[in-house]
Structures are given as structure tokens and as C-alpha cells.
Design a protein around this motif. Structure first.
Motif, PDB file in Angstrom:
ATOM      1  N   LEU A 100      -2.760 -48.394 -30.292  1.00  0.00           N
ATOM      2  CA  LEU A 100      -2.467 -49.799 -30.538  1.00  0.00           C
ATOM      3  C   LEU A 100      -2.099 -50.472 -29.225  1.00  0.00           C
ATOM      4  CD1 LEU A 100      -2.057 -52.030 -32.740  1.00  0.00           C
ATOM      5  CD2 LEU A 100       0.376 -51.395 -32.717  1.00  0.00           C
ATOM      6  N   LYS A 101      -2.787 -51.543 -28.909  1.00  0.00           N
ATOM      7  CA  LYS A 101      -2.478 -52.310 -27.702  1.00  0.00           C
ATOM      8  C   LYS A 101      -1.085 -52.916 -27.842  1.00  0.00           C
ATOM      9  CE  LYS A 101      -4.909 -55.583 -24.669  1.00  0.00           C
ATOM     10  NZ  LYS A 101      -6.059 -56.535 -24.593  1.00  0.00           N
ATOM     11  N   LYS A 102      -0.342 -52.995 -26.745  1.00  0.00           N
ATOM     12  CA  LYS A 102       1.063 -53.365 -26.814  1.00  0.00           C
ATOM     13  C   LYS A 102       1.311 -54.860 -27.010  1.00  0.00           C
ATOM     14  CE  LYS A 102       2.141 -49.087 -26.121  1.00  0.00           C
ATOM     15  NZ  LYS A 102       2.622 -48.270 -27.261  1.00  0.00           N
ATOM     16  N   GLU A 103       0.409 -55.720 -26.544  1.00  0.00           N
ATOM     17  CA  GLU A 103       0.637 -57.156 -26.621  1.00  0.00           C
ATOM     18  C   GLU A 103       0.687 -57.659 -28.055  1.00  0.00           C
ATOM     19  OE1 GLU A 103      -1.480 -55.693 -24.723  1.00  0.00           O
ATOM     20  OE2 GLU A 103      -1.289 -56.376 -22.646  1.00  0.00           O
ATOM     21  N   LYS A 104       1.430 -58.739 -28.284  1.00  0.00           N
ATOM     22  CA  LYS A 104       1.541 -59.334 -29.609  1.00  0.00           C
ATOM     23  C   LYS A 104       0.173 -59.828 -30.088  1.00  0.00           C
ATOM     24  CE  LYS A 104       4.027 -62.899 -32.199  1.00  0.00           C
ATOM     25  NZ  LYS A 104       5.019 -64.011 -32.123  1.00  0.00           N
ATOM     26  N   GLY A 105      -0.159 -59.504 -31.328  1.00  0.00           N
ATOM     27  CA  GLY A 105      -1.429 -59.933 -31.900  1.00  0.00           C
ATOM     28  C   GLY A 105      -2.622 -59.116 -31.451  1.00  0.00           C
ATOM     29  N   ALA A 106      -2.363 -58.063 -30.685  1.00  0.00           N
ATOM     30  CA  ALA A 106      -3.456 -57.232 -30.182  1.00  0.00           C
ATOM     31  C   ALA A 106      -3.895 -56.229 -31.240  1.00  0.00           C
ATOM     32  CB  ALA A 106      -3.023 -56.522 -28.907  1.00  0.00           C
ATOM     33  N   GLY A 107      -4.952 -55.486 -30.910  1.00  0.00           N
ATOM     34  CA  GLY A 107      -5.534 -54.590 -31.904  1.00  0.00           C
ATOM     35  C   GLY A 107      -5.532 -53.138 -31.469  1.00  0.00           C
ATOM     36  N   LEU A 108      -6.321 -52.359 -32.175  1.00  0.00           N
ATOM     37  CA  LEU A 108      -6.477 -50.940 -31.896  1.00  0.00           C
ATOM     38  C   LEU A 108      -7.584 -50.750 -30.870  1.00  0.00           C
ATOM     39  CD1 LEU A 108      -6.342 -49.679 -35.580  1.00  0.00           C
ATOM     40  CD2 LEU A 108      -4.649 -49.124 -33.813  1.00  0.00           C
ATOM     41  N   LEU A 109      -7.325 -49.938 -29.861  1.00  0.00           N
ATOM     42  CA  LEU A 109      -8.288 -49.736 -28.787  1.00  0.00           C
ATOM     43  C   LEU A 109      -9.095 -48.469 -29.035  1.00  0.00           C
ATOM     44  CD1 LEU A 109      -6.054 -50.646 -25.716  1.00  0.00           C
ATOM     45  CD2 LEU A 109      -7.648 -52.117 -26.971  1.00  0.00           C
ATOM     46  N   VAL A 110     -10.402 -48.644 -29.171  1.00  0.00           N
ATOM     47  CA  VAL A 110     -11.326 -47.535 -29.375  1.00  0.00           C
ATOM     48  C   VAL A 110     -12.143 -47.356 -28.101  1.00  0.00           C
ATOM     49  CG1 VAL A 110     -13.274 -46.665 -30.702  1.00  0.00           C
ATOM     50  CG2 VAL A 110     -11.481 -47.979 -31.840  1.00  0.00           C
ATOM     51  N   VAL A 111     -12.072 -46.168 -27.524  1.00  0.00           N
ATOM     52  CA  VAL A 111     -12.847 -45.873 -26.318  1.00  0.00           C
ATOM     53  C   VAL A 111     -14.138 -45.177 -26.736  1.00  0.00           C
ATOM     54  CG1 VAL A 111     -12.884 -44.703 -24.098  1.00  0.00           C
ATOM     55  CG2 VAL A 111     -10.724 -45.616 -24.987  1.00  0.00           C
ATOM     56  N   CYS A 112     -15.257 -45.834 -26.451  1.00  0.00           N
ATOM     57  CA  CYS A 112     -16.554 -45.246 -26.786  1.00  0.00           C
ATOM     58  C   CYS A 112     -16.892 -44.148 -25.777  1.00  0.00           C
ATOM     59  CB  CYS A 112     -17.634 -46.326 -26.784  1.00  0.00           C
ATOM     60  SG  CYS A 112     -17.358 -47.617 -28.028  1.00  0.00           S
ATOM     61  N   ASN A 113     -17.932 -43.390 -26.079  1.00  0.00           N
ATOM     62  CA  ASN A 113     -18.267 -42.217 -25.273  1.00  0.00           C
ATOM     63  C   ASN A 113     -18.668 -42.571 -23.848  1.00  0.00           C
ATOM     64  OD1 ASN A 113     -18.407 -39.305 -25.366  1.00  0.00           O
ATOM     65  ND2 ASN A 113     -20.627 -39.510 -25.110  1.00  0.00           N
ATOM     66  N   ASP A 114     -19.069 -43.829 -23.603  1.00  0.00           N
ATOM     67  CA  ASP A 114     -19.421 -44.249 -22.247  1.00  0.00           C
ATOM     68  C   ASP A 114     -18.230 -44.839 -21.497  1.00  0.00           C
ATOM     69  OD1 ASP A 114     -19.110 -46.651 -23.560  1.00  0.00           O
ATOM     70  OD2 ASP A 114     -21.018 -47.514 -22.902  1.00  0.00           O
ATOM     71  N   GLY A 115     -17.037 -44.832 -22.126  1.00  0.00           N
ATOM     72  CA  GLY A 115     -15.844 -45.358 -21.484  1.00  0.00           C
ATOM     73  C   GLY A 115     -15.584 -46.826 -21.747  1.00  0.00           C
ATOM     74  N   SER A 116     -16.515 -47.529 -22.386  1.00  0.00           N
ATOM     75  CA  SER A 116     -16.276 -48.933 -22.740  1.00  0.00           C
ATOM     76  C   SER A 116     -15.290 -48.998 -23.903  1.00  0.00           C
ATOM     77  CB  SER A 116     -17.589 -49.626 -23.099  1.00  0.00           C
ATOM     78  OG  SER A 116     -18.231 -48.984 -24.198  1.00  0.00           O
ATOM     79  N   VAL A 117     -14.589 -50.126 -24.018  1.00  0.00           N
ATOM     80  CA  VAL A 117     -13.478 -50.224 -24.970  1.00  0.00           C
ATOM     81  C   VAL A 117     -13.713 -51.347 -25.979  1.00  0.00           C
ATOM     82  CG1 VAL A 117     -10.981 -50.504 -25.230  1.00  0.00           C
ATOM     83  CG2 VAL A 117     -11.899 -49.385 -23.198  1.00  0.00           C
ATOM     84  N   LEU A 118     -13.580 -51.001 -27.259  1.00  0.00           N
ATOM     85  CA  LEU A 118     -13.684 -51.958 -28.357  1.00  0.00           C
ATOM     86  C   LEU A 118     -12.299 -52.132 -28.969  1.00  0.00           C
ATOM     87  CD1 LEU A 118     -15.659 -53.617 -30.183  1.00  0.00           C
ATOM     88  CD2 LEU A 118     -15.685 -51.624 -31.708  1.00  0.00           C
ATOM     89  N   GLU A 119     -11.870 -53.373 -29.107  1.00  0.00           N
ATOM     90  CA  GLU A 119     -10.574 -53.665 -29.714  1.00  0.00           C
ATOM     91  C   GLU A 119     -10.783 -54.097 -31.168  1.00  0.00           C
ATOM     92  OE1 GLU A 119      -6.568 -56.396 -28.960  1.00  0.00           O
ATOM     93  OE2 GLU A 119      -8.262 -56.502 -27.577  1.00  0.00           O
ATOM     94  N   LEU A 120     -10.234 -53.334 -32.101  1.00  0.00           N
ATOM     95  CA  LEU A 120     -10.341 -53.642 -33.522  1.00  0.00           C
ATOM     96  C   LEU A 120      -9.201 -54.561 -33.924  1.00  0.00           C
ATOM     97  CD1 LEU A 120     -11.112 -50.039 -34.874  1.00  0.00           C
ATOM     98  CD2 LEU A 120     -12.656 -51.691 -33.779  1.00  0.00           C
TER      99      LEU A 120
END
Length: 223
Positions: free
Chosen positions: A158-178
Motif C-alpha cells: 500500500l502506497k503511504k500517501e493519503k488516497g493512494a493505492g496498492l502498488l503492483v510491480v509487473c515482471n518488467d519492473g513497471s508499476v501499476l497502482e490499484l
């Protein structure tokens, strides 16, 4: 050209997209062009919002074009023909396409699928929570792409900032925030609420490519 042009455009990350008024011929969507209107789509806009807007834009364009067609100013003979070599097929969507494959797809690819399939079939992933070995199916409602890349990991934090989301790291290292998710048979919730409900359990995304799992969003339990 095909069954799902808006969804396929969003899936491909196209910008701009738009609407076209064309003459009807025996071949699907192949008639000469009467008028076109572009729309600059935002990077996080979803099909559930874009489709209704384009319907309105297309209706206005059609009404504006009809007088020219009726008067004979625009005909099938003088309208602009389509360039067949530029045609891209927009195939019908299959429910199985809704699976987010973090092991083989980038954050941008996954994000664009979430945008494109927001009406149907939706998108989903499987996660492992804590020591429980049973896969947990989670539908992903909204997301955004985080700039840059990081070291590869399957752990979802879980990202620490208020209102932030869950950080998913894909296999290539790119990051998707849910930002919004829906656990199976539960209501849609923000990422923090989902995380808090796990009572400290570590979340990891699962590679289901060799699992034989055949569950799709068509069987998803909705409340």
C-alpha cells in the motif's frame, strides 16, 4: 473496424480517438467517409465514460451531416474512401481477456485493459494473502500507471500517501497502482479498505498461466 472499436482503441492506448459518419455498404464499416470528429482521451478515462460521450458526439455529427447528404452535396461518389491498408480490426471481446497477466504484461498494458474493459468483461487478478495458499480472486476497477521502474517483486504494498493505492510491480519492473478493487462476492472498495481488511497479511500476485484455472469474470459473484 469491428465489434468493439472504442474498447480496442482504449486497450491499445490510442489518442486521439473519435467518431465517423459513413455511408453504409455491404462490407461492415467500409463505406466512404462523410464526416469525422476527433476526441482527445485522457490516460485514465474508461470505456464506461468514453462510450456515452462518443455516442453524443456521433449523434451531433450525424445530424450536422444529414443536410449535406440529403441535398446531394455529399454522395457515395465524392465522399472520401477509406484507406484499406490503414484499417485495424476491433475484434469481439472474450471474457478471458480480462485477466491481468502481471507476469507477461507491463503496467501500461494492464492499465489500458482496465480502462477498455470497464463495462464488460471487467478485469481481474489472483493474489495470495499471508500463509493462505488458496488463490484469492480480485476484480480491479480503477488504476493508474506510476512513472519509472523498480526492482521486480510479487509483493503488493500500500502506497503511504493519503488516497493512494496498492502498488503492483509487473515482471518488467513497471508499476501499476490499484485505486479501486472488488474482492470476490464483496462490494467495490478503495485500495486502503481492501488492505486494512487483510489484517496485516502480505499480498502477492500469482502467475496463473500454468494453473489450469478457468475462472472468468462471467462467473464473478456480484453484490
Amino acid at each position: 473496424r469491428g465489434a468493439s472499436p472504442v474498447q480496442r482503441s482504449l486497450e491499445a492506448g490510442d489518442d486521439p480517438i473519435g467518431v465517423t459518419v459513413l455511408f453504409t455498404v455491404s462490407k461492415m464499416d467500409a463505406g466512404a467517409l462523410v464526416a469525422q470528429k476527433e476526441y482527445n482521451v485522457g490516460p485514465d478515462e474508461q470505456s464506461a465514460d468514453v462510450l456515452p460521450y462518443l455516442f453524443g458526439l456521433g449523434t451531433t455529427l450525424l445530424l450536422d451531416s444529414l443536410p449535406k447528404v440529403i441535398s446531394g452535396e455529399v454522395t457515395m461518389e465524392n465522399a472520401k474512401p477509406q484507406e484499406e491498408e490503414l484499417v485495424v480490426a476491433a475484434d469481439m471481446i472474450n471474457a478471458s481477456e480480462g485477466e491481468l497477466r502481471y507476469w507477461s504484461e507491463s503496467a501500461t498494458t494492464c492499465h489500458n485493459k482496465i480502462r477498455a474493459f470497464s463495462i464488460w468483461p471487467g478485469t481481474f487478478m489472483h493474489v495470495k494473502v499471508g500463509d493462505n495458499t488458496d488463490p484469492v480472486k480480485v476484480k480491479v476497477i480503477k488504476s493508474r500507471v506510476v512513472e519509472g521502474t523498480v526492482d521486480k517483486t510479487r509483493t503488493i504494498e500500500l502506497k503511504k500517501e493519503k488516497g493512494a493505492g496498492l502498488l503492483v510491480v509487473c515482471n518488467d519492473g513497471s508499476v501499476l497502482e490499484l485505486l479501486q478493487v472488488q474482492p470476490e462476492c464483496k462490494k467495490v472498495m478503495d485500495a486502503k479498505s481492501f488492505h486494512n481488511g487483510l489484517r496485516g497479511g502480505v499480498i502477492e500476485w500469482l502467475d496463473m498461466s500454468n494453473s489450469g484455472d478457468t475462472v472468468t469474470t462471467e462467473k464473478y459473484c456480484m453484490t
